[in-house]
Design an enzyme around this catalytic site. Structure first.
Site, PDB file in Angstrom:
ATOM      1  N   GLU A   1       1.345  -1.050   0.277  1.00 61.43           N
ATOM      2  CA  GLU A   1      -0.089   0.013  -0.254  1.00 61.43           C
ATOM      3  C   GLU A   1       0.644   1.560  -0.130  1.00 61.43           C
ATOM      4  O   GLU A   1       1.893   1.338   0.202  1.00 61.43           O
ATOM      5  CB  GLU A   1      -0.412   0.171   0.988  1.00 61.43           C
ATOM      6  CG  GLU A   1      -0.165   0.041   2.377  1.00 61.43           C
ATOM      7  CD  GLU A   1      -0.439   0.889   3.729  1.00 61.43           C
ATOM      8  OE1 GLU A   1      -1.072   2.036   3.159  1.00 61.43           O
ATOM      9  OE2 GLU A   1      -1.165   0.133   4.663  1.00 61.43           O
TER      10      GLU A   1
ATOM     11  N   VAL B   1      -5.208  -0.107   2.819  1.00 62.84           N
ATOM     12  CA  VAL B   1      -5.574  -1.527   2.514  1.00 62.84           C
ATOM     13  C   VAL B   1      -6.672  -1.542   1.746  1.00 62.84           C
ATOM     14  O   VAL B   1      -6.727  -2.570   1.454  1.00 62.84           O
ATOM     15  CB  VAL B   1      -5.946  -2.205   4.343  1.00 62.84           C
ATOM     16  CG1 VAL B   1      -6.083  -3.343   4.252  1.00 62.84           C
ATOM     17  CG2 VAL B   1      -4.401  -1.990   4.848  1.00 62.84           C
TER      18      VAL B   1
ATOM     19  N   ASP C   1     -16.757   5.141  13.952  1.00 67.74           N
ATOM     20  CA  ASP C   1     -15.960   4.968  12.518  1.00 67.74           C
ATOM     21  C   ASP C   1     -15.230   3.624  12.603  1.00 67.74           C
ATOM     22  O   ASP C   1     -14.400   3.090  13.423  1.00 67.74           O
ATOM     23  CB  ASP C   1     -14.813   5.889  12.918  1.00 67.74           C
ATOM     24  CG  ASP C   1     -13.534   6.190  12.085  1.00 67.74           C
ATOM     25  OD1 ASP C   1     -13.814   5.819  10.869  1.00 67.74           O
ATOM     26  OD2 ASP C   1     -13.206   7.307  12.138  1.00 67.74           O
TER      27      ASP C   1
ATOM     28  N   SER D   1     -13.796   1.338   9.681  1.00 70.93           N
ATOM     29  CA  SER D   1     -12.677   1.290   8.879  1.00 70.93           C
ATOM     30  C   SER D   1     -12.917   0.713   7.708  1.00 70.93           C
ATOM     31  O   SER D   1     -13.466  -0.541   8.163  1.00 70.93           O
ATOM     32  CB  SER D   1     -11.363   1.000   9.122  1.00 70.93           C
ATOM     33  OG  SER D   1     -10.290   0.900   8.081  1.00 70.93           O
ATOM     34  N   ALA D   2     -12.958   0.941   6.333  1.00 69.40           N
ATOM     35  CA  ALA D   2     -13.621   0.298   5.371  1.00 69.40           C
ATOM     36  C   ALA D   2     -12.973  -0.440   5.192  1.00 69.40           C
ATOM     37  O   ALA D   2     -12.871  -1.520   4.183  1.00 69.40           O
ATOM     38  CB  ALA D   2     -13.442   1.440   3.917  1.00 69.40           C
ATOM     39  N   ASP D   3     -11.534  -0.776   5.630  1.00 71.00           N
ATOM     40  CA  ASP D   3     -10.506  -2.100   5.217  1.00 71.00           C
ATOM     41  C   ASP D   3     -11.410  -3.239   5.586  1.00 71.00           C
ATOM     42  O   ASP D   3     -11.298  -4.202   5.316  1.00 71.00           O
ATOM     43  CB  ASP D   3      -9.369  -1.833   6.863  1.00 71.00           C
ATOM     44  CG  ASP D   3      -8.188  -0.733   6.019  1.00 71.00           C
ATOM     45  OD1 ASP D   3      -8.165  -0.047   4.529  1.00 71.00           O
ATOM     46  OD2 ASP D   3      -7.617  -0.860   6.637  1.00 71.00           O
TER      47      ASP D   3
ATOM     48  N   LYS E   1      -4.059  -1.391  15.438  1.00 73.37           N
ATOM     49  CA  LYS E   1      -2.965  -0.581  17.189  1.00 73.37           C
ATOM     50  C   LYS E   1      -3.697  -0.508  17.564  1.00 73.37           C
ATOM     51  O   LYS E   1      -5.229  -0.901  17.572  1.00 73.37           O
ATOM     52  CB  LYS E   1      -2.389   0.813  16.506  1.00 73.37           C
ATOM     53  CG  LYS E   1      -1.539   1.087  15.248  1.00 73.37           C
ATOM     54  CD  LYS E   1      -1.441   2.523  15.024  1.00 73.37           C
ATOM     55  CE  LYS E   1      -2.443   2.807  14.110  1.00 73.37           C
ATOM     56  NZ  LYS E   1      -2.158   2.098  13.029  1.00 73.37           N
TER      57      LYS E   1
HETATM   58  N1  PSU Z   1      -1.973   1.783   9.692  1.00 69.33           N
HETATM   59  C1  PSU Z   1      -1.112   2.511  10.462  1.00 69.33           C
HETATM   60  N2  PSU Z   1      -0.493   3.132   9.921  1.00 69.33           N
HETATM   61  C2  PSU Z   1      -1.549   3.412   8.652  1.00 69.33           C
HETATM   62  C3  PSU Z   1      -2.798   2.882   8.419  1.00 69.33           C
HETATM   63  C4  PSU Z   1      -3.040   2.400   9.647  1.00 69.33           C
HETATM   64  O1  PSU Z   1       0.121   2.057  11.736  1.00 69.33           O
HETATM   65  O2  PSU Z   1      -0.695   4.098   7.247  1.00 69.33           O
HETATM   66  C5  PSU Z   1      -3.717   3.181   7.444  1.00 69.33           C
HETATM   67  C6  PSU Z   1      -3.784   2.654   6.393  1.00 69.33           C
HETATM   68  O3  PSU Z   1      -3.711   2.278   5.080  1.00 69.33           O
HETATM   69  C7  PSU Z   1      -5.023   1.898   6.707  1.00 69.33           C
HETATM   70  C8  PSU Z   1      -6.012   2.796   6.899  1.00 69.33           C
HETATM   71  O4  PSU Z   1      -5.793   1.125   5.692  1.00 69.33           O
HETATM   72  O5  PSU Z   1      -4.292   3.457   7.595  1.00 69.33           O
HETATM   73  C9  PSU Z   1      -6.822   3.323   7.533  1.00 69.33           C
HETATM   74  O6  PSU Z   1      -7.911   4.763   7.879  1.00 69.33           O
HETATM   75  P1  PSU Z   1      -9.052   4.478   8.014  1.00 69.33           P
HETATM   76  O7  PSU Z   1      -8.772   3.951   9.210  1.00 69.33           O
HETATM   77  O8  PSU Z   1      -9.334   5.908   7.635  1.00 69.33           O
HETATM   78  O9  PSU Z   1      -9.660   3.563   7.354  1.00 69.33           O
HETATM   79 MN    MN Z   2     -12.933   6.367   9.114  1.00 66.32          MN
END
Ligand code: PSU
Ligand code: MN
EC number: 4.2.1.70
Length: 307
Positions: free
Chosen positions: A23, A104, A138, A140-142, A159
């Site tokens: 990524e 991701v 919130d 994540s779309a992951d 994390k």
């Molecule tokens: N966790 C990390 N470093 C990162 C991310 C997550 O320790 O850079 C990034 C990854 O690309 C992950 C994204 O897919 O943050 C998730 O963001 P969100 O929660 O906004 O979906």
């Molecule tokens: Mn989000």
């Protein structure tokens, strides 16, 4: 969908050489410069050393790239005008000719289209903690994308700024296999373990690639999450991370960071508060994931050919 492949990735895919997707949000929004460019280069090296070809994915001026040039990596590492692109952001970024780093979720989506089966990252996004500074509601779309992109994602868990029990519950609801690699608990990114059990674990690469192979043979539509804990020599104590996270969350509240900006903000605050230690740790775990993903890509390909 049109994808621009680098010559190395194109050749590898055509010749049946194992490829590992990477990524780019980790480069643009996960690390300060020049650590980010160092990470990008070392990640590619470690994958090549294991006999696989790295394919870093990003949107460069509206083009979907699979495999980047040095100049493109440099742009992602240095420009402050790079969008953080999850799947829903792809039409805006591609249609608008913008430059975007893929998360991701969007990396998995593009990797599957490209026919890449293994993807290495640092940690996945998950369910944020509901309290203030956790992001409010919130998710994540992951997690959604893990349920529908047919790719094996190797990560050091997620994390501890996230709600890890809720994250594991959502992965269960979404029917995503979660496999501990040489661990029976879910890793907590900077720390070896969150203490939460994973539903299955393997003790070696042979077993892991057999399970991954079965995932594809069964035709499951989802991805698979391989949880690879940070090596012990780099790991931080849970208590040390918890104390830093509390301060970083407060800093995020004070700064009014919200939505997609929360994770990058907290990562930056952790790096500042720990005098760079969390970034070093983040680098070590990401490289370890690159190595295991490359080994898996190599094993998986021969396994799929055998069966
Ligand atoms: N966790 C990390 N470093 C990162 C991310 C997550 O320790 O850079 C990034 C990854 O690309 C992950 C994204 O897919 O943050 C998730 O963001 P969100 O929660 O906004 O979906
Ligand atoms: Mn989000």
């Amino acid at each position: 969908m049109e994808i621009d492949y680098s010559p190395a990735v194109k050749q590898a895919l055509e010749a049946g050489v194992p490829v590992v997707a990477l990524e780019s949000t980790i480069i643009s929004h996960g690390f300060p410069y020049p650590k980010n460019i160092e990470l990008a280069a070392k990640m590619e090296e470690i994958i090549l050393a294991e006999g696989a070809v790295p394919a870093t994915i990003a949107i460069i001026k509206g083009r979907i790239k699979c495999g980047l040039t040095e100049d493109e990596l440099e742009l992602l590492a240095t420009s402050d005008d790079v969008l953080k692109c999850s799947v829903r952001d792809l039409p805006v970024a591609v249609g608008g000719g913008k430059t975007g780093a893929t998360t991701v979720a969007s990396t998995s989506y593009i990797a599957e289209l490209a026919g890449i089966r293994v993807f290495a990252t640092g940690g996945i996004g998950g369910v944020h903690r509901a309290e203030e500074g956790g992001g409010g509601f919130d998710v994540s779309a992951d997690l959604l994308e893990l349920s529908r992109s047919n790719v094996v994602v190797v990560a050091a868990g997620a994390k501890s700024i996230l709600d890890l029990p809720a994250t594991l519950e959502v992965l269960e609801s979404y029917s995503v296999p979660v496999i501990g690699y040489k661990t029976d608990t879910f890793p907590a990114f900077h720390s070896i373990s969150s203490g939460l059990p994973v539903p299955a674990s393997v003790s070696n690469m042979e077993e892991l690639s057999q399970i991954a192979c079965m995932h594809f043979k069964l035709g499951l539509p989802s991805g698979m999450l391989v949880c690879n804990p940070i090596p012990a020599e780099y790991a931080m104590d849970n208590a040390e991370v918890d104390a830093l996270v509390e301060k970083a969350r407060q800093a995020a509240v004070d700064a009014g960071a919200k939505g997609a900006a929360i994770t990058p903000y907290i990562l930056g605050a952790l790096n500042r508060l720990s005098n760079g230690k969390t970034s070093e740790v983040n680098m070590a775990l990401a490289l370890n994931n690159g190595k295991i993903a490359a080994q898996l890509a190599v094993h998986l390909l021969s396994q799929l050919e055998k069966d």
